[in-house]
Design an enzyme around this catalytic site. Structure first.
Site, PDB file in Angstrom:
ATOM      1  CB  THR A 252     -26.844  40.621  56.619  1.00 50.73           C
ATOM      2  OG1 THR A 252     -27.203  39.250  56.769  1.00 50.73           O
ATOM      3  CG2 THR A 252     -27.282  41.162  55.280  1.00 50.73           C
TER       4      THR A 252
ATOM      5  CD  GLU B   1     -30.777  39.054  57.888  1.00 47.75           C
ATOM      6  OE1 GLU B   1     -29.993  38.106  57.865  1.00 47.75           O
ATOM      7  OE2 GLU B   1     -31.669  39.240  57.052  1.00 47.75           O
TER       8      GLU B   1
HETATM    9  C1  LIG Z   1     -31.113  45.406  52.222  1.00 50.16           C
HETATM   10  C2  LIG Z   1     -31.794  44.092  52.472  1.00 50.16           C
HETATM   11  C3  LIG Z   1     -33.108  43.924  52.087  1.00 50.16           C
HETATM   12  C4  LIG Z   1     -33.764  42.719  52.296  1.00 50.16           C
HETATM   13  N1  LIG Z   1     -35.067  42.577  51.886  1.00 50.16           N
HETATM   14  C5  LIG Z   1     -35.699  41.393  52.042  1.00 50.16           C
HETATM   15  C6  LIG Z   1     -37.050  41.217  51.609  1.00 50.16           C
HETATM   16  O1  LIG Z   1     -37.717  42.154  51.125  1.00 50.16           O
HETATM   17  N2  LIG Z   1     -37.612  40.006  51.754  1.00 50.16           N
HETATM   18  C7  LIG Z   1     -36.922  38.940  52.316  1.00 50.16           C
HETATM   19  O2  LIG Z   1     -37.485  37.865  52.392  1.00 50.16           O
HETATM   20  N3  LIG Z   1     -35.671  39.087  52.791  1.00 50.16           N
HETATM   21  C8  LIG Z   1     -35.031  40.284  52.659  1.00 50.16           C
HETATM   22  N4  LIG Z   1     -33.749  40.440  53.115  1.00 50.16           N
HETATM   23  C9  LIG Z   1     -33.153  39.394  53.964  1.00 50.16           C
HETATM   24  C10 LIG Z   1     -32.356  38.381  53.209  1.00 50.16           C
HETATM   25  O3  LIG Z   1     -33.255  37.370  52.914  1.00 50.16           O
HETATM   26  C11 LIG Z   1     -31.262  37.919  54.167  1.00 50.16           C
HETATM   27  O4  LIG Z   1     -30.342  38.944  54.369  1.00 50.16           O
HETATM   28  C12 LIG Z   1     -30.571  36.706  53.671  1.00 50.16           C
HETATM   29  O5  LIG Z   1     -31.476  35.657  53.682  1.00 50.16           O
HETATM   30  C13 LIG Z   1     -29.329  36.343  54.540  1.00 50.16           C
HETATM   31  O6  LIG Z   1     -29.702  35.908  55.821  1.00 50.16           O
HETATM   32  P1  LIG Z   1     -28.592  35.499  56.926  1.00 50.16           P
HETATM   33  O7  LIG Z   1     -27.769  36.689  57.270  1.00 50.16           O
HETATM   34  O8  LIG Z   1     -29.386  35.006  58.097  1.00 50.16           O
HETATM   35  O9  LIG Z   1     -27.729  34.431  56.349  1.00 50.16           O
HETATM   36  C14 LIG Z   1     -33.073  41.644  52.925  1.00 50.16           C
HETATM   37  C15 LIG Z   1     -31.751  41.835  53.357  1.00 50.16           C
HETATM   38  C16 LIG Z   1     -31.107  43.033  53.142  1.00 50.16           C
HETATM   39  C17 LIG Z   1     -29.682  43.193  53.607  1.00 50.16           C
HETATM   40  N1  LIG Z   2     -19.899  43.879  54.536  1.00 53.52           N
HETATM   41  C1  LIG Z   2     -20.325  43.188  55.589  1.00 53.52           C
HETATM   42  N2  LIG Z   2     -21.475  43.509  56.214  1.00 53.52           N
HETATM   43  C2  LIG Z   2     -21.902  42.800  57.280  1.00 53.52           C
HETATM   44  N3  LIG Z   2     -21.224  41.776  57.808  1.00 53.52           N
HETATM   45  C3  LIG Z   2     -20.055  41.415  57.237  1.00 53.52           C
HETATM   46  C4  LIG Z   2     -19.557  42.107  56.117  1.00 53.52           C
HETATM   47  N4  LIG Z   2     -18.391  41.526  55.760  1.00 53.52           N
HETATM   48  C5  LIG Z   2     -18.161  40.519  56.598  1.00 53.52           C
HETATM   49  N5  LIG Z   2     -19.132  40.437  57.527  1.00 53.52           N
HETATM   50  C6  LIG Z   2     -19.150  39.375  58.564  1.00 53.52           C
HETATM   51  O1  LIG Z   2     -19.946  38.308  58.040  1.00 53.52           O
HETATM   52  C7  LIG Z   2     -21.085  38.050  58.872  1.00 53.52           C
HETATM   53  C8  LIG Z   2     -22.324  37.940  57.997  1.00 53.52           C
HETATM   54  O2  LIG Z   2     -22.256  36.888  57.065  1.00 53.52           O
HETATM   55  P1  LIG Z   2     -23.551  36.015  56.756  1.00 53.52           P
HETATM   56  O3  LIG Z   2     -23.219  34.995  55.713  1.00 53.52           O
HETATM   57  O4  LIG Z   2     -24.704  36.914  56.472  1.00 53.52           O
HETATM   58  O5  LIG Z   2     -23.680  35.216  58.099  1.00 53.52           O
HETATM   59  P2  LIG Z   2     -24.785  35.271  59.251  1.00 53.52           P
HETATM   60  O6  LIG Z   2     -25.941  34.558  58.656  1.00 53.52           O
HETATM   61  O7  LIG Z   2     -24.145  34.538  60.411  1.00 53.52           O
HETATM   62  O8  LIG Z   2     -25.036  36.704  59.562  1.00 53.52           O
HETATM   63  C9  LIG Z   2     -21.200  39.240  59.795  1.00 53.52           C
HETATM   64  O9  LIG Z   2     -21.686  38.893  61.074  1.00 53.52           O
HETATM   65  C10 LIG Z   2     -19.760  39.768  59.873  1.00 53.52           C
HETATM   66  O10 LIG Z   2     -19.060  39.130  60.926  1.00 53.52           O
END
Ligand SMILES: Cc1cc2nc3c(=O)[nH]c(=O)nc-3n(C[C@H](O)[C@H](O)[C@H](O)COP(=O)(O)O)c2cc1C
Ligand SMILES: Nc1ncnc2c1ncn2[C@@H]1O[C@H](COP(=O)(O)OP(=O)(O)O)[C@@H](O)[C@H]1O
Length: 315
Positions: free
Chosen positions: A211, A261
């Site tokens: 994300t 995210e």
């Molecule tokens: C479509 C979507 C729905 C999500 N829904 C929830 C949720 O309902 N509850 C929650 O705790 N986290 C939710 N998350 C967040 C995830 O916990 C989070 O994307 C994951 O921990 C990765 O975090 P990072 O990008 O900081 O590594 C959601 C993320 C996405 C993309």
């Molecule tokens: N399909 C995708 N959607 C969103 N980000 C992506 C995707 N593919 C690669 N990325 C890259 O990966 C990063 C997200 O990875 P993630 O493990 O969630 O790390 P972070 O916790 O730093 O966001 C984004 O910031 C982007 O640079």
């Protein structure tokens, strides 16, 4: 479109540079919703008829931001968005009046004689509820009287949708309560956020849904926490995805500042540091705490499918 920032009192150089017969729409216009658009398109039409430039005069920061002692809840259209939208409406000049304590004490009469009449405004166009000057003492009638016949005033009636008056405060309420469809209908477009992709907790990639974490560029009105179907503008590409606005209760307790995210469909590039404009197309569900990571992963998969359906997206 040319943008000019002006402080009170207007300098003689500014007057010399910008004084010319022109039509000016006056107002705060935060959100540039259908009601604002009707004021601005009236001004543009009158300007075209008269063969003079169409201008908008607005205030920044928002008077409520200056007077509210720091608890202002943000902008629907921060400066950059406002500029882009106004340029698209055919506005040629944007005057941004620096709003501060001093300006808040300026009387309607002084505002008109110092900031409007020297610019040679032939017609000022305002919404039905326009107020200006100290404590909002001036309205469209005051403006007309103070214009001394040199400046005509056109007042535009409220814009109604399904019998309701379109307003920024109504849009704010809808965004905060997850009624995105209503907010978008009142905007006449999708609500959007702009930001730079920053680093998150690096968990996304480990659960199969990377994300992009959007660090908002400006003080936007934060929509309800939960999951949204989104259309993303990145450089000259249009991408689609699903966004969670939230505090991730599955992993954290006591977080109050939401993160933004976005999981982009069929996308695999590193976009850290890049600017994204994110259109919020549909609200899907509220954020929840999941008992296991597997349950969260399954739900994110289902959210992605729901979003694809809502966006009409096919791999
Ligand atoms: C479509 C979507 C729905 C999500 N829904 C929830 C949720 O309902 N509850 C929650 O705790 N986290 C939710 N998350 C967040 C995830 O916990 C989070 O994307 C994951 O921990 C990765 O975090 P990072 O990008 O900081 O590594 C959601 C993320 C996405 C993309
Ligand atoms: N399909 C995708 N959607 C969103 N980000 C992506 C995707 N593919 C690669 N990325 C890259 O990966 C990063 C997200 O990875 P993630 O493990 O969630 O790390 P972070 O916790 O730093 O966001 C984004 O910031 C982007 O640079």
């Amino acid at each position: 479109m040319r943008t000019v920032t002006i402080s009170y009192p207007m300098l003689p150089e500014t007057v010399a540079q910008y004084a010319q017969p022109q039509v000016v729409a006056l107002g705060q216009f935060d959100g540039l919703h259908l009601g604002h658009a009707s004021v601005i398109t009236s001004a543009v039409a009158l300007a075209r008829e008269a063969g003079v430039p169409a201008a908008v005069m607005t205030f920044y920061p928002h008077p409520k931001d200056v007077m509210g002692k720091g608890d202002y809840e943000g902008y629907l259209t921060p400066a950059k968005d406002k500029q882009e939208l106004l340029a698209g409406m055919g506005v040629e000049l944007l005057y941004i009046i620096a709003f501060n304590e001093e300006l808040s004490r300026v009387s309607p009469a002084d505002f008109v004689s110092v900031m409007l009449l020297p610019l040679q405004i032939v017609t000022a166009v305002v919404g039905f509820d326009f107020r200006f000057g100290h404590k909002g003492e001036g309205d469209a009638d005051t403006l007309s009287e103070l214009g001394q016949g040199a400046m005509k005033v056109e007042t535009v009636a409220p814009f109604l949708l399904d019998g309701e008056k379109v307003s920024s405060s109504g849009i704010r309420k809808s965004l905060l309560s997850g009624e995105l469809d209503k907010a978008n209908a009142w905007f006449g477009r999708c609500y959007h956020l702009r930001g730079i992709v920053g680093h998150g907790e690096k968990r996304g990639r480990t659960i199969g849904f990377p994300t992009a974490n959007l660090q908002l560029e400006d003080r936007y009105v934060i929509p309800a926490t939960g999951v949204y179907a989104v259309k993303v503008f990145y450089r000259d590409e249009v991408l689609y995805g699903v966004m969670n606005v939230g505090v991730k209760p599955t992993f954290h307790e006591g977080v109050t500042k939401p993160s933004f995210e976005i999981h982009l469909f069929d996308f695999a590039s590193d976009i850290y540091g890049q600017e994204l404009k994110v259109d919020l197309v549909s609200y899907i569900r509220a954020e929840r705490k999941f008992e296991s990571i597997d349950a969260l992963i399954a739900q994110i998969g289902a959210d992605a499918e729901t979003a694809k359906g809502l966006l009409g997206y096919h791999s």
